[in-house]
Design an enzyme around this catalytic site. Structure first.
Site, PDB file in Angstrom:
ATOM      1  N   SER A 102       0.828  -1.209   0.000  1.00 23.45           N
ATOM      2  CA  SER A 102       0.000   0.000   0.000  1.00 23.45           C
ATOM      3  C   SER A 102       0.861   1.257   0.000  1.00 23.45           C
ATOM      4  O   SER A 102       0.337   2.367   0.013  1.00 23.45           O
ATOM      5  CB  SER A 102      -0.918  -0.004   1.224  1.00 23.45           C
ATOM      6  OG  SER A 102      -0.166  -0.184   2.408  1.00 23.45           O
ATOM      7  N   ASN A 117      -2.255  -2.615  13.300  1.00 28.51           N
ATOM      8  CA  ASN A 117      -3.711  -2.431  13.247  1.00 28.51           C
ATOM      9  C   ASN A 117      -4.166  -1.159  13.952  1.00 28.51           C
ATOM     10  O   ASN A 117      -4.982  -0.407  13.422  1.00 28.51           O
ATOM     11  CB  ASN A 117      -4.424  -3.652  13.843  1.00 28.51           C
ATOM     12  CG  ASN A 117      -4.165  -4.904  13.015  1.00 28.51           C
ATOM     13  OD1 ASN A 117      -3.610  -4.811  11.921  1.00 28.51           O
ATOM     14  ND2 ASN A 117      -4.543  -6.058  13.542  1.00 28.51           N
ATOM     15  N   THR A 120     -40.298  25.868 -10.164  1.00 30.89           N
ATOM     16  CA  THR A 120     -40.521  24.486  -9.739  1.00 30.89           C
ATOM     17  C   THR A 120     -40.677  23.718 -11.055  1.00 30.89           C
ATOM     18  O   THR A 120     -41.181  24.278 -12.036  1.00 30.89           O
ATOM     19  CB  THR A 120     -41.798  24.328  -8.872  1.00 30.89           C
ATOM     20  OG1 THR A 120     -42.919  24.770  -9.627  1.00 30.89           O
ATOM     21  CG2 THR A 120     -41.716  25.123  -7.579  1.00 30.89           C
ATOM     22  N   HIS A 121     -40.204  22.505 -11.090  1.00 26.48           N
ATOM     23  CA  HIS A 121     -40.177  21.708 -12.335  1.00 26.48           C
ATOM     24  C   HIS A 121     -39.429  22.443 -13.446  1.00 26.48           C
ATOM     25  O   HIS A 121     -39.679  22.214 -14.626  1.00 26.48           O
ATOM     26  CB  HIS A 121     -41.594  21.373 -12.824  1.00 26.48           C
ATOM     27  CG  HIS A 121     -42.509  20.888 -11.749  1.00 26.48           C
ATOM     28  ND1 HIS A 121     -42.642  19.554 -11.435  1.00 26.48           N
ATOM     29  CD2 HIS A 121     -43.308  21.561 -10.882  1.00 26.48           C
ATOM     30  CE1 HIS A 121     -43.503  19.426 -10.436  1.00 26.48           C
ATOM     31  NE2 HIS A 121     -43.909  20.620 -10.074  1.00 26.48           N
ATOM     32  N   SER A 155     -14.176  27.393 -27.354  1.00 23.75           N
ATOM     33  CA  SER A 155     -14.190  26.206 -28.190  1.00 23.75           C
ATOM     34  C   SER A 155     -13.122  26.354 -29.246  1.00 23.75           C
ATOM     35  O   SER A 155     -12.862  27.456 -29.730  1.00 23.75           O
ATOM     36  CB  SER A 155     -15.570  26.071 -28.844  1.00 23.75           C
ATOM     37  OG  SER A 155     -15.461  25.304 -30.024  1.00 23.75           O
ATOM     38  N   LYS A 199     -18.353  30.497 -28.575  1.00 23.45           N
ATOM     39  CA  LYS A 199     -18.677  29.745 -27.361  1.00 23.45           C
ATOM     40  C   LYS A 199     -17.862  30.150 -26.147  1.00 23.45           C
ATOM     41  O   LYS A 199     -16.695  30.490 -26.241  1.00 23.45           O
ATOM     42  CB  LYS A 199     -18.442  28.246 -27.614  1.00 23.45           C
ATOM     43  CG  LYS A 199     -19.334  27.695 -28.695  1.00 23.45           C
ATOM     44  CD  LYS A 199     -20.447  26.874 -28.146  1.00 23.45           C
ATOM     45  CE  LYS A 199     -19.932  25.553 -27.651  1.00 23.45           C
ATOM     46  NZ  LYS A 199     -21.035  24.707 -27.231  1.00 23.45           N
ATOM     47  N   GLU A 237     -19.165  22.092 -15.039  1.00 27.13           N
ATOM     48  CA  GLU A 237     -19.420  20.718 -15.499  1.00 27.13           C
ATOM     49  C   GLU A 237     -18.519  19.718 -14.774  1.00 27.13           C
ATOM     50  O   GLU A 237     -18.953  18.621 -14.413  1.00 27.13           O
ATOM     51  CB  GLU A 237     -19.209  20.629 -17.012  1.00 27.13           C
ATOM     52  CG  GLU A 237     -20.285  21.366 -17.782  1.00 27.13           C
ATOM     53  CD  GLU A 237     -19.943  21.566 -19.259  1.00 27.13           C
ATOM     54  OE1 GLU A 237     -20.863  21.815 -20.031  1.00 27.13           O
ATOM     55  OE2 GLU A 237     -18.768  21.486 -19.638  1.00 27.13           O
ATOM     56  N   TYR A 282      -9.716  -6.721  12.481  1.00 23.56           N
ATOM     57  CA  TYR A 282      -9.078  -6.215  11.267  1.00 23.56           C
ATOM     58  C   TYR A 282      -9.005  -7.284  10.182  1.00 23.56           C
ATOM     59  O   TYR A 282      -8.717  -8.445  10.443  1.00 23.56           O
ATOM     60  CB  TYR A 282      -7.655  -5.737  11.600  1.00 23.56           C
ATOM     61  CG  TYR A 282      -6.897  -5.238  10.382  1.00 23.56           C
ATOM     62  CD1 TYR A 282      -7.022  -3.922   9.952  1.00 23.56           C
ATOM     63  CD2 TYR A 282      -6.077  -6.097   9.638  1.00 23.56           C
ATOM     64  CE1 TYR A 282      -6.356  -3.464   8.814  1.00 23.56           C
ATOM     65  CE2 TYR A 282      -5.403  -5.648   8.505  1.00 23.56           C
ATOM     66  CZ  TYR A 282      -5.554  -4.334   8.104  1.00 23.56           C
ATOM     67  OH  TYR A 282      -4.895  -3.886   6.986  1.00 23.56           O
ATOM     68  N   GLN A 342      -7.411  -2.130   4.009  1.00 24.26           N
ATOM     69  CA  GLN A 342      -6.354  -1.332   3.391  1.00 24.26           C
ATOM     70  C   GLN A 342      -6.886  -0.546   2.182  1.00 24.26           C
ATOM     71  O   GLN A 342      -6.334   0.469   1.786  1.00 24.26           O
ATOM     72  CB  GLN A 342      -5.218  -2.265   2.949  1.00 24.26           C
ATOM     73  CG  GLN A 342      -4.075  -1.585   2.245  1.00 24.26           C
ATOM     74  CD  GLN A 342      -2.877  -2.490   2.169  1.00 24.26           C
ATOM     75  OE1 GLN A 342      -2.168  -2.691   3.154  1.00 24.26           O
ATOM     76  NE2 GLN A 342      -2.639  -3.079   1.009  1.00 24.26           N
ATOM     77  N   LYS A 382      -8.190   3.686   1.949  1.00 29.68           N
ATOM     78  CA  LYS A 382      -7.489   4.974   1.829  1.00 29.68           C
ATOM     79  C   LYS A 382      -7.636   5.646   0.474  1.00 29.68           C
ATOM     80  O   LYS A 382      -7.893   6.851   0.394  1.00 29.68           O
ATOM     81  CB  LYS A 382      -6.004   4.776   2.146  1.00 29.68           C
ATOM     82  CG  LYS A 382      -5.784   4.469   3.593  1.00 29.68           C
ATOM     83  CD  LYS A 382      -4.391   3.967   3.868  1.00 29.68           C
ATOM     84  CE  LYS A 382      -4.381   3.052   5.054  1.00 29.68           C
ATOM     85  NZ  LYS A 382      -5.116   1.773   4.832  1.00 29.68           N
TER      86      LYS A 382
HETATM   87  N1  ARG Z   1      -1.165  -1.342   5.361  1.00 34.32           N
HETATM   88  C1  ARG Z   1      -2.125  -1.862   6.268  1.00 34.32           C
HETATM   89  C2  ARG Z   1      -3.468  -1.136   6.078  1.00 34.32           C
HETATM   90  O1  ARG Z   1      -3.478  -0.118   5.492  1.00 34.32           O
HETATM   91  C3  ARG Z   1      -1.644  -1.689   7.675  1.00 34.32           C
HETATM   92  C4  ARG Z   1      -2.211  -2.648   8.646  1.00 34.32           C
HETATM   93  C5  ARG Z   1      -1.664  -4.001   8.417  1.00 34.32           C
HETATM   94  N2  ARG Z   1      -2.072  -4.933   9.426  1.00 34.32           N
HETATM   95  C6  ARG Z   1      -2.017  -6.246   9.255  1.00 34.32           C
HETATM   96  N3  ARG Z   1      -2.444  -6.986  10.219  1.00 34.32           N
HETATM   97  N4  ARG Z   1      -1.579  -6.783   8.159  1.00 34.32           N
HETATM   98  O2  ARG Z   1      -4.509  -1.585   6.509  1.00 34.32           O
END
Ligand code: ARG
Length: 466
Positions: A32, A119, A164-165, A286, A292, A299, A326, A331, A334
């Site tokens: 990651s 974790n 409205t509408h 344009s 234009k 948009e 967990y 992961q 993010k």
């Molecule tokens: N890179 C992992 C994540 O974003 C970190 C946690 C990893 N924990 C594990 N038990 N493998 O979730």
């Protein structure tokens, strides 16, 4: 093989994309670092707070703590200078930093991970990041609210058609319309503030999932990291991503508001409406049609909403089947949040710029407000108020007046007194006072109504809230 055939290696079976065998594939799916390097500052802050607490509780020595903190600060400078070597083999930001710490300070680095797991570490880093992002979002929403308040004040008396509408309904003021967005963005900002309060609990110290046997002080780390208090259940702590889901749901609702505004800007800036002119800064030309001026920024704000909504659904779907606590699925939280945060920031910034810059064409708005029989309700209300008709009957009589105006190809205010009296003899010349759009707007003084006096009160109320 015994029968003489050669067994195909598994990566040949999986195809040409993966030339280097199963361990390389594992590395690719597992790593990651490509995106979680964004969390480096939060990771270092968290580690410094953790090491400081470990030393305070006598779990590591003061000397090791000093080495660790010095090493972490060096790493932060290396990352910020661009000289840090990120390695995919080390999976994520946590292990990249810890490995470099070992290079820099030797065996003391190994003591940092006492009473901690990745974790709770990732739960902490990500929560800190989201909290900071929400604080940034709050400030940006305030800037957008202020931009709207300024335009509303300037145009508290500017009459436009209310729809409205998307059909002309009743005249309103542009100031009142702007204040509708202030309400929407104000609710978004309130949601942001509430979410910050909600997530203001420190995950660190939950360890892998069960807590730890070391005599740690979670209140101390919570305080050092600016959290109100520690989380109360270690299992929930490492499996909870509500803070990310809340961020995405707030972002989705806010983006939906911005998208509706974007849609109005697109419509209003067409030559057919002509209510506004966008500044050159927020439109494009344009390459083929010289006449234009396209509302590209609006948009794109409308389109970013699709991405943000998609991220919310993605993370809800990632989380929905996970047993406690967990799982590595988490992961994948993010990228959804990072992408949405970037999109939302851009969308808010672009909208703030557009709102500040857009040129209001009051003449076009006034002209449109006066057509489409927008004061028909005022006529009906007059019949109720001045001639004592029940509203339903007044509505019916007004329908006749609209049909007559339509037939004559004129507006309600252009009908003669005789015309109107042929519909209802109780009508007097006083009716013409309510048939103008200005009179209509000025009469709507109910709380929250479109009368300029009322709109100014609402502007003042919001000014007091910023
Ligand atoms: N890179 C992992 C994540 O974003 C970190 C946690 C990893 N924990 C594990 N038990 N493998 O979730």
């Amino acid at each position: 093989m015994a029968d003489g055939t050669e067994q195909k290696s598994s990566n040949q079976m999986w195809g040409g994309r993966f030339a280097s065998g199963p361990s390389a594939i594992m590395e690719e799916i597992n790593a990651s670092i490509g995106f979680d390097k964004k969390l480096y500052a939060q990771d270092i802050r968290g580690s410094i707070a953790h090491a400081t607490m470990l030393a305070a509780k006598g779990i590591i020595s003061g000397e090791d703590k000093d080495k660790i903190i010095h090493g972490l600060n060096t790493i932060q400078s290396e990352i910020e200078a661009g000289s840090f070597q990120f390695s995919r083999k080390l999976e994520d930001i946590h292990m990249n930093i810890e490995a470099r710490l070992a290079d820099l300070i030797g065996p003391a680095a190994g003591r940092l991970h006492t009473a901690r797991s990745r974790n709770d570490q990732v739960a902490l880093d990500f929560r800190l990041w989201v909290k900071e992002e929400l604080q940034k979002t709050e400030a940006m929403l305030t800037a957008l609210i202020v931009a709207f308040l300024d335009r509303a004040e300037e145009h508290a008396d500017t009459v436009m058609p209310g729809f409205t509408h998307l059909q002309t309904a009743q005249p309103v003021t542009f100031g009142h319309h702007c204040m509708a967005y202030v309400e929407m963005i104000g609710r978004d900002r309130a949601r942001v503030r509430h979410a910050i309060e909600h997530m203001d609990e420190s995950p660190i110290g939950a360890a892998a999932l069960a807590g730890t046997s070391y005599p740690i002080d979670r209140h101390m780390t919570a305080k050092a990291l600016g959290f109100r208090e520690p989380t109360r259940n270690s299992i929930d702590t490492v499996s909870d991503r509500d803070f990310a889901l809340e961020f995405l749901s707030i972002a989705s609702i806010c983006a939906t508001h911005l998208s509706r505004l974007a849609e109005e800007i697109v419509i209003w800036s067409t030559p057919q409406f002509g209510f506004i002119r966008l500044s050159d800064a927020f439109s494009t030309g344009s390459s083929i049609m010289p006449q234009k001026k396209n509302p590209d920024a609006a948009e794109l704000v409308r389109a970013k909403t699709g991405r943000i909504n998609g991220s919310l659904i993605a993370l809800l779907t990632i989380m929905k089947g996970l047993p406690l606590a967990y799982s590595k699925d988490m992961q994948e939280d993010k990228e959804q949040v990072f992408d949405s945060a970037e999109s939302l920031e851009l969308a808010i910034a672009a909208m703030t710029g557009m709102v500040r810059d857009l040129e209001v064409r009051a003449d076009k708005m006034r002209e449109a407000a006066g057509s489409g029989y927008s004061t028909a309700t005022d006529l009906a209300d007059w019949l109720v108020r001045e001639a004592g008709l029940p509203f339903r009957e007044a509505h019916h009589a007004t329908g006749h007046a609209v049909a007559m105006a339509e037939q004559k190809g004129c507006d309600l205010g252009d009908l003669s007194l005789e015309d109107l009296q042929s519909i209802n003899p109780a009508i007097t010349a006083g009716i013409f006072d309510v048939l103008s759009v200005e009179a209509s707007v000025a009469s709507r003084t109910s709380f929250g109504g479109t009368a300029p006096s009322e709109v100014r009160k609402q502007i003042a109320w919001w000014r007091g809230k910023n």
